[in-house]
Design a protein around this motif. Sequence first.
Motif, PDB file in Angstrom:
ATOM      1  N   VAL A 147      90.322  42.570  15.063  1.00 12.05           N
ATOM      2  CA  VAL A 147      88.870  42.415  14.899  1.00 12.05           C
ATOM      3  C   VAL A 147      88.125  43.243  15.941  1.00 12.05           C
ATOM      4  O   VAL A 147      87.101  43.864  15.637  1.00 12.05           O
ATOM      5  CB  VAL A 147      88.467  40.931  14.983  1.00 12.05           C
ATOM      6  CG1 VAL A 147      86.955  40.783  14.833  1.00 12.05           C
ATOM      7  CG2 VAL A 147      89.175  40.120  13.912  1.00 12.05           C
ATOM      8  N   LEU A 148      88.638  43.290  17.162  1.00 14.08           N
ATOM      9  CA  LEU A 148      88.008  44.113  18.189  1.00 14.08           C
ATOM     10  C   LEU A 148      88.016  45.588  17.794  1.00 14.08           C
ATOM     11  O   LEU A 148      87.059  46.327  18.083  1.00 14.08           O
ATOM     12  CB  LEU A 148      88.704  43.921  19.534  1.00 14.08           C
ATOM     13  CG  LEU A 148      88.409  42.595  20.243  1.00 14.08           C
ATOM     14  CD1 LEU A 148      89.321  42.422  21.457  1.00 14.08           C
ATOM     15  CD2 LEU A 148      86.940  42.512  20.668  1.00 14.08           C
ATOM     16  N   ILE A 149      89.073  46.019  17.138  1.00 20.71           N
ATOM     17  CA  ILE A 149      89.114  47.393  16.631  1.00 20.71           C
ATOM     18  C   ILE A 149      87.980  47.616  15.633  1.00 20.71           C
ATOM     19  O   ILE A 149      87.279  48.637  15.672  1.00 20.71           O
ATOM     20  CB  ILE A 149      90.478  47.696  15.975  1.00 20.71           C
ATOM     21  CG1 ILE A 149      91.574  47.757  17.037  1.00 20.71           C
ATOM     22  CG2 ILE A 149      90.425  49.020  15.210  1.00 20.71           C
ATOM     23  CD1 ILE A 149      92.970  47.861  16.468  1.00 20.71           C
ATOM     24  N   ALA A 150      87.782  46.635  14.745  1.00 25.21           N
ATOM     25  CA  ALA A 150      86.706  46.745  13.751  1.00 25.21           C
ATOM     26  C   ALA A 150      85.342  46.815  14.428  1.00 25.21           C
ATOM     27  O   ALA A 150      84.462  47.582  14.011  1.00 25.21           O
ATOM     28  CB  ALA A 150      86.763  45.560  12.783  1.00 25.21           C
ATOM     29  N   VAL A 151      85.161  46.035  15.497  1.00 28.17           N
ATOM     30  CA  VAL A 151      83.887  46.055  16.229  1.00 28.17           C
ATOM     31  C   VAL A 151      83.709  47.414  16.911  1.00 28.17           C
ATOM     32  O   VAL A 151      82.619  48.011  16.866  1.00 28.17           O
ATOM     33  CB  VAL A 151      83.838  44.918  17.273  1.00 28.17           C
ATOM     34  CG1 VAL A 151      82.538  44.994  18.075  1.00 28.17           C
ATOM     35  CG2 VAL A 151      83.956  43.562  16.592  1.00 28.17           C
ATOM     36  N   ALA A 152      84.766  47.896  17.526  1.00 27.34           N
ATOM     37  CA  ALA A 152      84.694  49.205  18.196  1.00 27.34           C
ATOM     38  C   ALA A 152      84.340  50.304  17.198  1.00 27.34           C
ATOM     39  O   ALA A 152      83.526  51.192  17.489  1.00 27.34           O
ATOM     40  CB  ALA A 152      86.026  49.510  18.890  1.00 27.34           C
ATOM     41  N   GLU A 153      84.950  50.249  16.022  1.00 23.16           N
ATOM     42  CA  GLU A 153      84.640  51.234  14.990  1.00 23.16           C
ATOM     43  C   GLU A 153      83.181  51.145  14.556  1.00 23.16           C
ATOM     44  O   GLU A 153      82.532  52.159  14.280  1.00 23.16           O
ATOM     45  CB  GLU A 153      85.556  51.030  13.782  1.00 23.16           C
ATOM     46  CG  GLU A 153      87.010  51.401  14.045  1.00 23.16           C
ATOM     47  CD  GLU A 153      87.937  51.017  12.897  1.00 23.16           C
ATOM     48  OE1 GLU A 153      87.504  50.213  12.032  1.00 23.16           O
ATOM     49  OE2 GLU A 153      89.074  51.522  12.857  1.00 23.16           O
ATOM     50  N   ALA A 154      82.651  49.910  14.515  1.00 26.80           N
ATOM     51  CA  ALA A 154      81.277  49.710  14.053  1.00 26.80           C
ATOM     52  C   ALA A 154      80.257  50.302  15.025  1.00 26.80           C
ATOM     53  O   ALA A 154      79.199  50.784  14.608  1.00 26.80           O
ATOM     54  CB  ALA A 154      80.995  48.219  13.850  1.00 26.80           C
ATOM     55  N   VAL A 155      80.573  50.283  16.331  1.00 28.83           N
ATOM     56  CA  VAL A 155      79.597  50.762  17.323  1.00 28.83           C
ATOM     57  C   VAL A 155      79.904  52.175  17.818  1.00 28.83           C
ATOM     58  O   VAL A 155      79.105  52.752  18.560  1.00 28.83           O
ATOM     59  CB  VAL A 155      79.522  49.801  18.534  1.00 28.83           C
ATOM     60  CG1 VAL A 155      79.150  48.402  18.084  1.00 28.83           C
ATOM     61  CG2 VAL A 155      80.829  49.793  19.323  1.00 28.83           C
ATOM     62  N   ALA A 156      81.044  52.720  17.402  1.00 33.34           N
ATOM     63  CA  ALA A 156      81.516  53.981  17.987  1.00 33.34           C
ATOM     64  C   ALA A 156      80.519  55.120  17.846  1.00 33.34           C
ATOM     65  O   ALA A 156      80.268  55.868  18.804  1.00 33.34           O
ATOM     66  CB  ALA A 156      82.844  54.374  17.355  1.00 33.34           C
ATOM     67  N   ALA A 157      79.932  55.284  16.674  1.00 30.42           N
ATOM     68  CA  ALA A 157      79.034  56.420  16.441  1.00 30.42           C
ATOM     69  C   ALA A 157      77.767  56.319  17.286  1.00 30.42           C
ATOM     70  O   ALA A 157      77.275  57.324  17.822  1.00 30.42           O
ATOM     71  CB  ALA A 157      78.691  56.514  14.958  1.00 30.42           C
ATOM     72  N   THR A 164      95.123  45.025  24.957  1.00 31.97           N
ATOM     73  CA  THR A 164      96.366  45.195  25.718  1.00 31.97           C
ATOM     74  C   THR A 164      97.502  45.758  24.882  1.00 31.97           C
ATOM     75  O   THR A 164      98.395  46.407  25.425  1.00 31.97           O
ATOM     76  CB  THR A 164      96.802  43.845  26.323  1.00 31.97           C
ATOM     77  OG1 THR A 164      96.945  42.884  25.264  1.00 31.97           O
ATOM     78  CG2 THR A 164      95.758  43.341  27.310  1.00 31.97           C
ATOM     79  N   GLY A 165      97.485  45.511  23.588  1.00 32.22           N
ATOM     80  CA  GLY A 165      98.543  46.054  22.739  1.00 32.22           C
ATOM     81  C   GLY A 165      98.400  47.567  22.634  1.00 32.22           C
ATOM     82  O   GLY A 165      97.346  48.067  22.235  1.00 32.22           O
ATOM     83  N   GLU A 166      99.440  48.311  23.001  1.00 33.85           N
ATOM     84  CA  GLU A 166      99.349  49.768  23.044  1.00 33.85           C
ATOM     85  C   GLU A 166      99.011  50.359  21.679  1.00 33.85           C
ATOM     86  O   GLU A 166      98.151  51.242  21.550  1.00 33.85           O
ATOM     87  CB  GLU A 166     100.672  50.355  23.565  1.00 33.85           C
ATOM     88  CG  GLU A 166     100.646  51.868  23.775  1.00 33.85           C
ATOM     89  CD  GLU A 166      99.636  52.300  24.841  1.00 33.85           C
ATOM     90  OE1 GLU A 166      99.217  53.466  24.814  1.00 33.85           O
ATOM     91  OE2 GLU A 166      99.268  51.466  25.695  1.00 33.85           O
ATOM     92  N   TYR A 167      99.678  49.863  20.650  1.00 36.80           N
ATOM     93  CA  TYR A 167      99.426  50.391  19.302  1.00 36.80           C
ATOM     94  C   TYR A 167      97.985  50.131  18.888  1.00 36.80           C
ATOM     95  O   TYR A 167      97.301  51.034  18.381  1.00 36.80           O
ATOM     96  CB  TYR A 167     100.392  49.747  18.308  1.00 36.80           C
ATOM     97  CG  TYR A 167     100.131  50.122  16.866  1.00 36.80           C
ATOM     98  CD1 TYR A 167     100.494  51.379  16.375  1.00 36.80           C
ATOM     99  CD2 TYR A 167      99.511  49.227  16.004  1.00 36.80           C
ATOM    100  CE1 TYR A 167     100.241  51.723  15.063  1.00 36.80           C
ATOM    101  CE2 TYR A 167      99.252  49.565  14.678  1.00 36.80           C
ATOM    102  CZ  TYR A 167      99.626  50.816  14.220  1.00 36.80           C
ATOM    103  OH  TYR A 167      99.373  51.154  12.922  1.00 36.80           O
ATOM    104  N   SER A 168      97.497  48.909  19.132  1.00 34.74           N
ATOM    105  CA  SER A 168      96.126  48.563  18.753  1.00 34.74           C
ATOM    106  C   SER A 168      95.120  49.379  19.556  1.00 34.74           C
ATOM    107  O   SER A 168      94.093  49.824  19.032  1.00 34.74           O
ATOM    108  CB  SER A 168      95.879  47.063  18.960  1.00 34.74           C
ATOM    109  OG  SER A 168      96.702  46.297  18.110  1.00 34.74           O
ATOM    110  N   ARG A 200      94.938  52.831  18.195  1.00 33.15           N
ATOM    111  CA  ARG A 200      94.186  52.802  16.939  1.00 33.15           C
ATOM    112  C   ARG A 200      92.685  52.791  17.200  1.00 33.15           C
ATOM    113  O   ARG A 200      91.909  53.507  16.548  1.00 33.15           O
ATOM    114  CB  ARG A 200      94.556  51.559  16.117  1.00 33.15           C
ATOM    115  CG  ARG A 200      95.748  51.704  15.201  1.00 33.15           C
ATOM    116  CD  ARG A 200      95.923  50.459  14.368  1.00 33.15           C
ATOM    117  NE  ARG A 200      94.739  50.199  13.544  1.00 33.15           N
ATOM    118  CZ  ARG A 200      94.443  49.006  13.026  1.00 33.15           C
ATOM    119  NH1 ARG A 200      95.232  47.974  13.258  1.00 33.15           N
ATOM    120  NH2 ARG A 200      93.370  48.853  12.286  1.00 33.15           N
ATOM    121  N   ALA A 201      92.270  51.955  18.164  1.00 33.80           N
ATOM    122  CA  ALA A 201      90.848  51.851  18.481  1.00 33.80           C
ATOM    123  C   ALA A 201      90.317  53.173  19.022  1.00 33.80           C
ATOM    124  O   ALA A 201      89.260  53.661  18.594  1.00 33.80           O
ATOM    125  CB  ALA A 201      90.623  50.720  19.477  1.00 33.80           C
TER     126      ALA A 201
END
Length: 326
Positions: free
Chosen positions: A251-261, A275-279, A282-283
């Motif tokens: 979900v944090l990835i989704a939030v980061a994507e939403a505000v990235a631009a 903390t997860g390297e893969y996640s 991805r972010a």
Amino acid sequence: ITNKSLRLNALSAVAKAVAASDPDRAEHIANTITNKSLRLNALSAVAKAVAASDPDRAEHIANKMARTYNRWSAFLSVETTRATVLSTVAKAVAADDPDRAERIANTITDKYTSEGVLAAVAKAVAANDPDRAERIAYAISNKYTSEGVLAAVAKAVAANDPDRAERIANTITEKSTQVTVLIAVASAAADGDPEHAASLIGQAEQAAGMVELHAGTGALTAVATAVAAFDPGRAERIARAISDKSTRESVLIAVAEAVAADDPDWAERIADTITGEYSRVRALASIARAVAVADPDCARRIANRIPGQAKAEILHSVVLVLAPRR
């Protein structure tokens, strides 16, 4: 074919094969099959094949089967076959002829099947005839089915009639379903009435907290993901309240994507808490792609923060974004 059993099976196969392209021939062949079970299956295939293009024929075949094979010993199998055919017909005509679809559904003697068809009819007309859809929903005795239909109606009218959608949402007792409806209404209201949208998200968050543990995580995830588009700060707060690490970081990835631009620094700060390297990769990759066109230097800087193969993958994803534009 001289072997009777093989011959009848072959005729049944032929009838089914030509049912869509030549229903007259298929029905004639089916009626020559002396084995009742095979004949019922063949006629059923014909009726289903023409349900959308010739519902009169399909309905006639279904009702004729019931009249012809009405002996008690065979009633259950015949009635089940008839119900299956009528279900197909009703669903096929639901959008264009809901009166007929509803009437057909009410002739099906099996209550579970009948209500399933009525639910399909209601969902088909939810956007164009919400009054009918809502009436059907409240007439369905199975609570799960009824509330599923009400949810479909509320989502269909959320943009044009948010008051109605919210009223329906508040009648739904199954909290996971209620959450999805409140999210839909909030998303529809976000641009025109952000305060109302925030209130609805608050209700959705409260409802999600009342869901059992595993499903509750899914409900909170749905709330956070949806609200990220118009209230990322709240989405981040909800995300951080999710106990399951894997889900929380998704979900944090989704939030980061939403505000990235609009705010890549904020997006990076979110990514750095993962903390997860893969996640985390991805972010960062999502952020780099989001800013690549407007700020390619920022995208390169983000990519250079990641060592090894992951860095190459992020740079490659940025190149793919830039290539059509350069």
